[in-house]
Design a protein around this motif. Structure first.
Motif, PDB file in Angstrom:
ATOM      1  N   PHE A 263      -3.058   4.627  -0.909  1.00  0.00           N
ATOM      2  CA  PHE A 263      -1.869   5.128  -0.221  1.00  0.00           C
ATOM      3  C   PHE A 263      -0.670   4.187  -0.262  1.00  0.00           C
ATOM      4  N   ALA A 264      -0.888   2.888  -0.376  1.00  0.00           N
ATOM      5  CA  ALA A 264       0.243   1.947  -0.365  1.00  0.00           C
ATOM      6  C   ALA A 264       1.277   2.271  -1.440  1.00  0.00           C
ATOM      7  N   PRO A 265       0.883   2.470  -2.702  1.00  0.00           N
ATOM      8  CA  PRO A 265       1.901   2.810  -3.707  1.00  0.00           C
ATOM      9  C   PRO A 265       2.586   4.154  -3.440  1.00  0.00           C
ATOM     10  N   GLN A 266       1.885   5.067  -2.779  1.00  0.00           N
ATOM     11  CA  GLN A 266       2.470   6.363  -2.454  1.00  0.00           C
ATOM     12  C   GLN A 266       3.618   6.216  -1.454  1.00  0.00           C
ATOM     13  N   LEU A 267       3.575   5.144  -0.682  1.00  0.00           N
ATOM     14  CA  LEU A 267       4.567   4.922   0.364  1.00  0.00           C
ATOM     15  C   LEU A 267       5.690   4.000  -0.087  1.00  0.00           C
TER      16      LEU A 267
END
Length: 162
Positions: free
Chosen positions: A28-32
């Motif tokens: 999820f980090a890269p998605q954010l």
């Protein structure tokens, strides 16, 4: 964890939790990271997550505190690694540049990181506890936060459009 009086088995379980909780964070980090504001927020969360985890370990008040430290550090470590790899591609003007920058960054990063266990072992052997190591890691977390926020300011106007 064993220096906190935990059995090797329980310390292994806590390490498994540390690893397992990081899986969704690394996804999820890269998605954010789709805007400067989100990237700015992510760096603050990463910095706070590291400082919280190290502080909880330094408190050494029991299993719940240790578990919370494992959760905080597991999420933070995985998210920051995924962010670092994503940032390489985001700031590179071409795929070829991404390859070159990625190779340099990862080579230097792994070289620096490989000295950590040796230095930590020397410090533990000479001091007999983890407090100085946790303090050093806290300083590194603050440097990471500072460099990340500086990077956000210097990312060009076409953020994420390369």
């Amino acid at each position: 964890m064993t220096s906190h009086g935990m059995s090797s088995t329980l310390a292994g379980i806590f390490f498994g939790i540390f690893q397992f909780i990081g899986v969704p964070a690394s996804y999820f980090a890269p998605q954010l990271m789709s805007s400067r504001e989100q990237l700015h927020r992510m760096f603050w969360l990463i910095g706070i997550g590291y400082l919280l985890g190290f502080a909880l370990l330094a408190l050494n008040t029991g299993r719940i505190t240790d578990l919370l430290a494992c959760l905080s550090l597991g999420i933070t470590s995985s998210a920051s690694f995924a962010m670092a790899l994503t940032l390489i591609t985001m700031v590179s003007p071409t795929p070829q540049d991404a390859g070159v920058i990625g190779g340099i960054v990862q080579s230097c990063g792994y070289l620096i990181a490989s000295s950590g266990p040796l230095l930590a072992g020397i410090m533990i052997k000479s001091l007999g506890n983890w407090l100085l190591i946790l303090g050093v890691l806290g300083v590194v977390a603050i440097l990471l936060l500072t460099m990340g926020l500086s990077l956000v300011r210097n990312v060009d106007a076409s953020f994420g459009k390369h």
